[in-house]
Design an enzyme around this catalytic site. Structure first.
Site, short mmCIF file in Angstrom:
data_model
loop_
_atom_site.label_atom_id
_atom_site.label_comp_id
_atom_site.label_asym_id
_atom_site.label_seq_id
_atom_site.Cartn_x
_atom_site.Cartn_y
_atom_site.Cartn_z
N GLY A 5 0.82 -1.22 0.00
CA GLY A 5 0.00 0.00 0.00
C GLY A 5 0.84 1.25 0.00
O GLY A 5 0.50 2.26 0.64
N SER A 32 0.69 -3.65 5.23
CA SER A 32 1.03 -3.85 6.64
C SER A 32 1.39 -2.52 7.28
O SER A 32 2.36 -1.87 6.86
CB SER A 32 2.21 -4.83 6.72
OG SER A 32 2.84 -4.70 7.96
N ALA A 43 8.56 14.29 -6.39
CA ALA A 43 8.64 15.03 -7.65
C ALA A 43 8.18 14.11 -8.77
O ALA A 43 8.46 12.90 -8.76
CB ALA A 43 10.07 15.49 -7.91
N LYS A 71 5.58 22.02 -11.26
CA LYS A 71 6.98 21.74 -11.61
C LYS A 71 7.15 21.90 -13.12
O LYS A 71 6.48 21.21 -13.90
CB LYS A 71 7.32 20.31 -11.17
CG LYS A 71 8.70 19.86 -11.61
CD LYS A 71 9.01 18.45 -11.15
CE LYS A 71 10.31 17.96 -11.77
NZ LYS A 71 10.55 16.54 -11.55
N VAL A 178 1.96 -10.20 5.24
CA VAL A 178 2.04 -11.46 4.48
C VAL A 178 3.25 -12.24 4.99
O VAL A 178 4.37 -11.72 4.99
CB VAL A 178 2.20 -11.17 2.97
CG1 VAL A 178 2.38 -12.47 2.20
CG2 VAL A 178 1.02 -10.37 2.44
N LEU A 325 8.83 -0.32 -6.59
CA LEU A 325 10.16 -0.75 -6.14
C LEU A 325 10.33 -2.26 -6.20
O LEU A 325 11.44 -2.76 -6.27
CB LEU A 325 10.39 -0.24 -4.71
CG LEU A 325 10.22 1.29 -4.54
CD1 LEU A 325 10.31 1.67 -3.07
CD2 LEU A 325 11.27 2.04 -5.36
N THR A 336 11.65 9.62 -11.91
CA THR A 336 11.05 8.68 -12.86
C THR A 336 10.27 7.52 -12.24
O THR A 336 9.58 6.80 -12.95
CB THR A 336 12.15 8.09 -13.77
OG1 THR A 336 13.30 7.78 -12.97
CG2 THR A 336 12.54 9.06 -14.85
C1 LIG Z 1 15.41 8.32 -1.72
C2 LIG Z 1 14.27 8.14 -2.65
C3 LIG Z 1 13.71 9.28 -3.26
C4 LIG Z 1 12.66 9.14 -4.18
N1 LIG Z 1 12.16 10.23 -4.82
C5 LIG Z 1 11.24 10.06 -5.81
C6 LIG Z 1 10.75 11.15 -6.55
O1 LIG Z 1 11.08 12.30 -6.31
N2 LIG Z 1 9.86 10.90 -7.54
C7 LIG Z 1 9.44 9.64 -7.84
O2 LIG Z 1 8.67 9.45 -8.78
N3 LIG Z 1 9.85 8.60 -7.10
C8 LIG Z 1 10.74 8.77 -6.12
N4 LIG Z 1 11.16 7.69 -5.40
C9 LIG Z 1 10.57 6.38 -5.60
C10 LIG Z 1 9.23 6.32 -4.89
O3 LIG Z 1 9.36 6.66 -3.54
C11 LIG Z 1 8.66 4.92 -5.01
O4 LIG Z 1 8.74 4.50 -6.33
C12 LIG Z 1 7.21 4.93 -4.62
O5 LIG Z 1 7.05 5.45 -3.35
C13 LIG Z 1 6.63 3.56 -4.70
O6 LIG Z 1 7.07 2.77 -3.67
P1 LIG Z 1 6.37 1.37 -3.53
O7 LIG Z 1 4.91 1.58 -3.36
O8 LIG Z 1 6.82 0.49 -4.63
O9 LIG Z 1 7.02 0.76 -2.21
P2 LIG Z 1 6.79 1.16 -0.66
O10 LIG Z 1 6.47 2.58 -0.48
O11 LIG Z 1 7.97 0.61 0.07
O12 LIG Z 1 5.50 0.33 -0.23
C14 LIG Z 1 5.59 -1.05 0.02
C15 LIG Z 1 4.27 -1.53 0.61
O13 LIG Z 1 4.34 -2.92 0.73
C16 LIG Z 1 3.85 -3.30 2.00
N5 LIG Z 1 4.49 -4.55 2.43
C17 LIG Z 1 5.80 -4.87 2.36
N6 LIG Z 1 5.99 -6.11 2.89
C18 LIG Z 1 4.76 -6.55 3.26
C19 LIG Z 1 4.30 -7.74 3.85
N7 LIG Z 1 5.13 -8.74 4.20
N8 LIG Z 1 2.98 -7.84 4.10
C20 LIG Z 1 2.12 -6.86 3.77
N9 LIG Z 1 2.51 -5.71 3.21
C21 LIG Z 1 3.81 -5.56 2.95
C22 LIG Z 1 4.20 -2.14 2.92
O14 LIG Z 1 3.33 -2.13 4.04
C23 LIG Z 1 3.94 -0.96 1.98
O15 LIG Z 1 2.57 -0.63 2.05
C24 LIG Z 1 12.17 7.83 -4.45
C25 LIG Z 1 12.70 6.72 -3.80
C26 LIG Z 1 13.74 6.86 -2.91
C27 LIG Z 1 14.30 5.65 -2.23
#
Ligand SMILES: Cc1cc2nc3c(=O)[nH]c(=O)nc-3n(C[C@H](O)[C@H](O)[C@H](O)COP(=O)(O)OP(=O)(O)OC[C@H]3O[C@@H](n4cnc5c(N)ncnc54)[C@H](O)[C@@H]3O)c2cc1C
Length: 503
Positions: A5, A32, A43, A71, A178, A325, A336
């Site tokens: 999420g 979670s 951004a 932006k 999970v 990610l 990006t």
């Molecule tokens: C330093 C940094 C700067 C960034 N700046 C930018 C930016 O300026 N612009 C941009 O476009 N992107 C940026 N990004 C990337 C961006 O933050 C991510 O691509 C975006 O937030 C998506 O993250 P996510 O949802 O894939 O993962 P996360 O935000 O890590 O979410 C993972 C989810 O999975 C859940 N989860 C994990 N394990 C379990 C489990 N076992 N059971 C249940 N749930 C679980 C967690 O609860 C969470 O809800 C940046 C990233 C970093 C590291």
């Protein structure tokens, strides 16, 4: 079934709720609270506006709820050399004349002694950035002053906003961790087990579990392709600080000895971070470097994030697609990640099997992976370009990136540009030709020659055209109101914005 999420999970849930018929698809998202999200990602790129249009989100409400600002591009400081700076705008430099791209006319004018203005002065978006001004692009705007815009926003507020949006439209949210992923004999994923003991079954799974990549990486073992030799930054400190008066319509990226610092202006605060290569600087030094360059008092303790540049070889494997990610990471130099998430969601919806067909069409998943690979590789090359074209000699990170052999695809682009000023043009995906030009010229690279088709314009005519264009861009950008004024008008007055509008 969506696992995760963060921004990826909720963007995916919202788009699915908008596009897939509720009578045919049941949507569930598991997240979670104990694990949480990365909580950065502030951004964006202009494509995010298409995503909002898909969801039919009202822009003013969206900006109010996420404390967003506009932006127009990114300002790069000290990337080529300390003291140098340039803007990568979301817009064009000049226009085609006689079917020939503007950079060739500009190069010819330089070589023939016409003394044209710096390239950036032919970009409306750059000139607006220099004035801290903003206006909405007008459909009637001539091609020569074309620009687009994106947003900066609070990542946490954005995830909450999408969560409300998606759950109001039928997405079931389950809170829980999970702890096990079950597979059928075929290898397809069949269900999840939560820490509470609850079991959840599903037909199709989206892995949005962040860097953990629980389904795609851990369970299905989609191989990781490492790109850290080209992009060695592997950590970041992130910290918000009080808003400064310098309310810019652009992200700022300031090169440092062992990485770079971002500065992202939001309505209620400024987001900051120091992306760095841990083999060249300690965590403590990197933290101190960031805290020493804040515009105002820090509003929280800095948070350390660890990552690696690279991607999963198959982002879609069996009945599981990795989004966000979980499928790959490229440092946020050109904002990006959310764009990659958006593209992956759109492609997944394009190629998702209909429930009654009962299985994956491997031609469609292969096409998804082909498009995803191409996009990742083009963005990777564009990011590497920022690092390799530098004159920061004697600084280990910068010496390292200059000395490392480049990907073939990037070598080709650089040679093409160096010999004749051309940049390959892609119909799909990022980055556009003007983006490449902004960084190539911005980093001080100049081609040896220009396209000789530019010679068909008589030199006096070229001189006159350049003058008219320059004046037209200056007038257009010069008439724009300030960024703070536009936000106050568009999103409703707030104390912070009133102060910014006055200062
Ligand atoms: C330093 C940094 C700067 C960034 N700046 C930018 C930016 O300026 N612009 C941009 O476009 N992107 C940026 N990004 C990337 C961006 O933050 C991510 O691509 C975006 O937030 C998506 O993250 P996510 O949802 O894939 O993962 P996360 O935000 O890590 O979410 C993972 C989810 O999975 C859940 N989860 C994990 N394990 C379990 C489990 N076992 N059971 C249940 N749930 C679980 C967690 O609860 C969470 O809800 C940046 C990233 C970093 C590291």
């Amino acid at each position: 079934m969506i696992v995760g999420g963060g921004s990826a999970g909720w963007m995916c849930a919202a788009a699915c709720a908008r596009v897939l018929h509720p009578a045919r698809y049941r949507l569930t998202l598991v997240e979670s609270d104990d694990i949480g999200t990365v909580g950065v990602g502030e951004a964006t790129l202009p494509a995010l506006r298409d995503f909002n249009t898909l969801l039919r989100i009202d822009e003013a409400q969206f900006m109010r709820e996420t404390q967003a600002t506009f932006k127009l591009g990114i300002e790069f400081r000290n990337w080529d050399w300390p003291g140098e700076h340039y803007v990568h705008p979301f817009g064009s430099f000049g226009q085609l004349w006689g079917g020939v791209e503007f950079q060739h006319h500009w190069m010819r004018a330089r070589q023939r002694g016409l003394n044209p203005a710096p390239l950036e002065e032919y970009s409306c978006a750059v000139r607006a950035c220099r004035r801290n001004a903003f206006d909405f692009p007008d459909q009637k705007t001539p091609r020569s002053t074309f620009y687009g815009y994106a947003y900066h926003f609070d990542a946490g507020l954005y995830a909450n906003f999408l969560r409300r949006w998606a759950t109001a439209r039928g997405v079931a949210r389950i809170e829980g961790q999970v702890i096990d992923v079950a597979q059928k004999e075929s290898g397809d994923i069949s269900g999840l087990t939560l820490k509470s003991g609850q079991k959840i079954e599903g037909d199709f799974f989206v892995d949005a579990s962040g860097f953990r990549s629980l389904l795609l990486g851990d369970k299905l073992e989609s191989a990781w392709e490492d790109w850290t030799h080209w992009l060695p930054c592997d950590r970041a400190w992130a910290v918000p600080c009080e808003r400064s008066a310098d309310f810019t319509p652009f992200t700022r990226s300031i090169a440092q000895r062992s990485g770079w610092i971002w500065r992202i202006p939001l309505q209620h605060r400024t987001g900051n971070g120091h992306v760095f290569a841990s083999r060249f600087i300690s965590d403590e030094q990197a933290r101190a470097t960031l805290l020493g360059q804040l515009d105002g008092p820090a509003l929280a303790e800095p948070k350390l994030l660890r990552f690696h540049a690279g991607r999963r070889r198959e982002a879609w494997k069996r009945n599981c697609v990795g989004i966000g990610l979980a499928s790959g990471f490229l440092e946020p130099l050109e904002s990006t990640s959310l764009f990659l998430i958006q593209q992956a969601i759109q492609d997944m919806l394009r190629y998702l099997p209909a429930p009654e067909t009962g299985g994956i069409d491997e031609r469609l998943s292969a096409e998804f992976n082909r498009r995803s690979d191409a996009l990742y590789e083009r963005i990777r090359d564009f990011l590497i370009l920022h690092y390799v074209a530098n004159r920061r000699h004697g600084e280990p990170l910068w010496d390292h990136v200059r000395s490392f052999p480049l990907p073939e695809s990037l070598q080709h682009k650089l040679k093409l540009f160096a010999s004749r000023g051309h940049v390959p043009y892609f119909k799909d995906g990022f980055f556009s030709r003007d983006s490449w030009l902004a960084v190539l010229f911005g980093q001080g690279l100049l081609p040896r020659a220009y396209d000789r088709l530019a010679d068909i314009i008589p030199i006096d005519e070229l001189d006159a055209k350049l003058r008219v264009l320059h004046a037209c861009v200056a007038t257009h950008a010069g008439e724009m109101p300030t960024h703070a004024d536009v936000i106050a008008r568009h999103c409703g007055e707030s104390e912070a914005l009133r102060v910014a509008a006055v200062t």
